[in-house]
Design an enzyme around this catalytic site. Structure first.
Site, PDB file in Angstrom:
ATOM      1  N   ASN A  96      40.134  29.909  59.091  1.00  0.00           N
ATOM      2  CA  ASN A  96      39.594  31.046  59.846  1.00  0.00           C
ATOM      3  C   ASN A  96      38.290  31.505  59.211  1.00  0.00           C
ATOM      4  OD1 ASN A  96      40.118  33.365  57.928  1.00  0.00           O
ATOM      5  ND2 ASN A  96      42.198  32.532  58.119  1.00  0.00           N
ATOM      6  N   LYS A 117      55.653  46.394  57.776  1.00  0.00           N
ATOM      7  CA  LYS A 117      55.486  45.672  56.513  1.00  0.00           C
ATOM      8  C   LYS A 117      55.746  46.565  55.302  1.00  0.00           C
ATOM      9  CE  LYS A 117      52.146  42.554  58.671  1.00  0.00           C
ATOM     10  NZ  LYS A 117      51.328  41.383  58.373  1.00  0.00           N
ATOM     11  N   LYS A 152      45.439  10.155  58.067  1.00  0.00           N
ATOM     12  CA  LYS A 152      44.524  10.725  59.053  1.00  0.00           C
ATOM     13  C   LYS A 152      45.008  10.389  60.467  1.00  0.00           C
ATOM     14  CE  LYS A 152      39.827  10.689  60.596  1.00  0.00           C
ATOM     15  NZ  LYS A 152      38.860   9.704  60.961  1.00  0.00           N
ATOM     16  N   ASP A 170      48.950  32.746  60.286  1.00  0.00           N
ATOM     17  CA  ASP A 170      50.272  33.141  60.778  1.00  0.00           C
ATOM     18  C   ASP A 170      51.123  31.928  61.131  1.00  0.00           C
ATOM     19  OD1 ASP A 170      49.999  35.931  60.595  1.00  0.00           O
ATOM     20  OD2 ASP A 170      48.774  35.958  62.405  1.00  0.00           O
ATOM     21  N   LYS A 212      51.886  48.026  61.792  1.00  0.00           N
ATOM     22  CA  LYS A 212      51.935  47.152  60.607  1.00  0.00           C
ATOM     23  C   LYS A 212      52.348  47.937  59.365  1.00  0.00           C
ATOM     24  CE  LYS A 212      48.740  43.980  62.572  1.00  0.00           C
ATOM     25  NZ  LYS A 212      47.416  43.440  62.706  1.00  0.00           N
ATOM     26  N   PHE A 271      45.657  44.724  55.004  1.00  0.00           N
ATOM     27  CA  PHE A 271      44.494  44.789  55.885  1.00  0.00           C
ATOM     28  C   PHE A 271      44.958  44.416  57.281  1.00  0.00           C
ATOM     29  CE2 PHE A 271      40.321  45.100  53.605  1.00  0.00           C
ATOM     30  CZ  PHE A 271      40.848  45.477  52.372  1.00  0.00           C
TER      31      PHE A 271
HETATM   32  N1  CTP Z   1      49.521  38.835  55.985  1.00  0.00           N
HETATM   33  C1  CTP Z   1      50.356  38.253  55.056  1.00  0.00           C
HETATM   34  N2  CTP Z   1      51.015  37.112  55.342  1.00  0.00           N
HETATM   35  C2  CTP Z   1      50.872  36.509  56.529  1.00  0.00           C
HETATM   36  C3  CTP Z   1      50.020  37.091  57.497  1.00  0.00           C
HETATM   37  C4  CTP Z   1      49.347  38.258  57.195  1.00  0.00           C
HETATM   38  O1  CTP Z   1      50.498  38.799  53.979  1.00  0.00           O
HETATM   39  N3  CTP Z   1      51.520  35.398  56.773  1.00  0.00           N
HETATM   40  C5  CTP Z   1      48.851  40.082  55.628  1.00  0.00           C
HETATM   41  C6  CTP Z   1      47.343  40.017  55.585  1.00  0.00           C
HETATM   42  O2  CTP Z   1      46.875  39.689  54.304  1.00  0.00           O
HETATM   43  C7  CTP Z   1      46.972  41.444  55.955  1.00  0.00           C
HETATM   44  C8  CTP Z   1      48.089  41.899  56.858  1.00  0.00           C
HETATM   45  O3  CTP Z   1      49.173  41.006  56.621  1.00  0.00           O
HETATM   46  O4  CTP Z   1      46.982  42.287  54.819  1.00  0.00           O
HETATM   47  C9  CTP Z   1      47.785  41.956  58.321  1.00  0.00           C
HETATM   48  O5  CTP Z   1      47.504  40.723  58.864  1.00  0.00           O
HETATM   49  P1  CTP Z   1      47.324  40.504  60.456  1.00  0.00           P
HETATM   50  O6  CTP Z   1      47.227  39.036  60.682  1.00  0.00           O
HETATM   51  O7  CTP Z   1      46.248  41.375  60.989  1.00  0.00           O
HETATM   52  O8  CTP Z   1      48.651  41.117  60.975  1.00  0.00           O
HETATM   53  P2  CTP Z   1      49.888  40.568  61.692  1.00  0.00           P
HETATM   54  O9  CTP Z   1      51.036  41.408  61.232  1.00  0.00           O
HETATM   55  O10 CTP Z   1      49.975  39.098  61.521  1.00  0.00           O
HETATM   56  O11 CTP Z   1      49.653  41.032  63.150  1.00  0.00           O
HETATM   57  P3  CTP Z   1      49.151  40.306  64.466  1.00  0.00           P
HETATM   58  O12 CTP Z   1      48.867  38.886  64.126  1.00  0.00           O
HETATM   59  O13 CTP Z   1      50.259  40.530  65.371  1.00  0.00           O
HETATM   60  O14 CTP Z   1      47.902  41.099  64.818  1.00  0.00           O
END
Ligand code: CTP
Length: 402
Positions: free
Chosen positions: A207, A341, A285, A276, A337, A323
């Site tokens: 990303n 979390k 490959k 995610d 969140k 974040f």
């Molecule tokens: N985060 C994490 N582990 C993951 C995904 C995200 O620790 N597997 C943490 C990121 O470092 C960040 C926070 O979760 O601090 C929010 O990440 P974000 O991707 O915005 O939130 P999600 O809960 O995944 O929400 P969504 O994808 O539904 O927006």
């Protein structure tokens, strides 16, 4: 190393600013000299330019200066403004809030610590107008390095000559260090950057995160005396000095690295953009074929949520900061969140803006906790990091007493 603006105003001791500039540089700081019109009657900008190795700022209105509104740009970049010598006139204009030259405008615009070293005739120095203005500026947070006593250039004997160099340097050092931060000596764990989920030996899903925001938070925590570990996904930007860096690649690597250390940390700040979804990489490959390629992705483990679920979190340890990158309904999503979390604070980023967020040097965020919402407007990431850590400092005591 700090970025310092050295304001020089029109007193006979303006020549001593050369020594101050040199000493600050020898101490490892970068110095930009800002001279008022009267200062230039006593000493030439060329001298300061030669000493500092930088263009000397002399005018609010020089052509080109307003392209990036230079006094605002410098005001937000500096870690400290020192004015030495500070004349009665400049002190009065600072106290009154005038903004009719570069130095006074920058004084109003900066939120960096300000050190003033007055120098003037002793009668002037003890005049109630000057005493009052200095008291006012001190009350508003400026550090005043009192002038010394002795023979003055005007032939008088009394208090008014510019403080000695070592006193000025000591005041600068103290102001840069600031009041002892509650983060001093604490262990702070910061995640930063993207994660890469390998598809095969040459391809991955990544990303756009650069790591800059997490690194800015880590650098500011170091500045406040914390012991900082950065768990960094692949980033082109170097991690800040003074930190222990743990490089990782995938979300699973990051999960393991964070969970192994979170229990020992006082604060965990998860600025990384963690994937995610992941997949089992092909051993070789993947060659292209005629039809579509279907990759089956599975959810990664949520690191933030897993730290939030640690038993010690029941007593608020470690302080946990996440974040959130949002494109819409920022507040509602971030609040969700925070609860889901079990974090203490969510730093919400509006990633739909092009001037903030991913891969740029500035950011605008909203800090959301159970009790309050603080908007941090668009500014350099280093300053956003200060706002984040100011908020975290206020979360610390309650959490660490338990
Ligand atoms: N985060 C994490 N582990 C993951 C995904 C995200 O620790 N597997 C943490 C990121 O470092 C960040 C926070 O979760 O601090 C929010 O990440 P974000 O991707 O915005 O939130 P999600 O809960 O995944 O929400 P969504 O994808 O539904 O927006």
């Amino acid at each position: 190393m700090a970025e310092i603006a050295l304001g020089i105003t029109g007193g006979i001791s303006a020549y001593k600013a050369v020594e101050i500039a040199r000493a600050l540089q020898q101490a490892g700081h970068a110095v930009t000299a800002v001279m008022t019109r009267s200062a230039r009657r006593f000493i030439t900008p060329l001298t300061l330019e030669a000493i500092t190795g930088r263009e000397v700022v002399t005018d609010l209105w020089s052509p080109g200066r307003n392209v990036d509104i230079e006094h605002i740009a410098l005001a937000s970049r500096i870690d400290l403004l020192i004015v030495a010598p500070a004349t009665a006139n400049t002190i009065a204009r600072f106290a009154q809030g005038h903004a009719d030259d570069f130095l006074t405008a920058m004084f109003l615009a900066t939120r960096a610590p300000v050190v003033l070293a007055p120098a003037m005739n002793s009668q002037m120095y003890t005049h109630p107008a000057v005493t009052h203005n200095l008291a006012l500026l001190r009350e508003r947070g400026a550090v005043i390095v009192d002038p010394g006593s002795g023979y003055l250039a005007c032939g008088w004997v009394g208090q008014g000559r510019l403080a000695e160099l070592d006193q000025i340097l000591a005041a600068v050092g103290d102001a840069l260090r600031g009041p002892a931060s509650p983060l001093a000596g604490r262990r702070v764990l910061v995640t930063a950057g993207p994660t890469y989920e390998d598809i095969d030996p040459v391809r991955f899903i990544g990303n756009r995160a650069s790591g800059r925001m997490g690194f800015a938070v880590a650098a500011e925590a170091v500045r406040r005396g914390a012991r900082v570990t950065v768990i960094s996904g692949p980033s082109r930007v170097p991690a800040p000095s003074g930190t222990e860096v743990v490089p990782v690649r995938s979300a699973a690597d990051m999960h393991a690295a964070v969970l192994a250390r979170a229990g020992d940390a006082d604060v965990v700040i998860m600025a990384a953009a963690v994937a995610d979804y992941t997949l089992d990489p092909a051993a070789q490959k993947i060659a292209k074929a005629d039809g579509p390629l279907v990759l089956t992705l599975r959810r990664t483990r949520d690191i933030l949520a897993d730290v939030g679920a640690l038993p010690s979190r029941a007593h608020g340890h470690p302080v946990l900061v996440g974040f959130a990158a949002e494109t819409h309904d920022l507040l509602a999503h971030a609040r969700g969140k925070l609860e889901r979390k079990k974090a203490d604070l969510i730093v919400a980023n509006d990633v739909s803006r092009t001037d903030a967020g991913f891969d740029v040097d500035q950011n605008a965020v909203t800090l959301i906790s159970a009790n309050d919402v603080i908007d941090v407007p668009l500014q350099p990431k280093a300053q956003v990091a200060r706002a984040i850590l100011d908020r975290i400092e206020r979360l610390l005591p309650a959490a660490s007493h338990a």
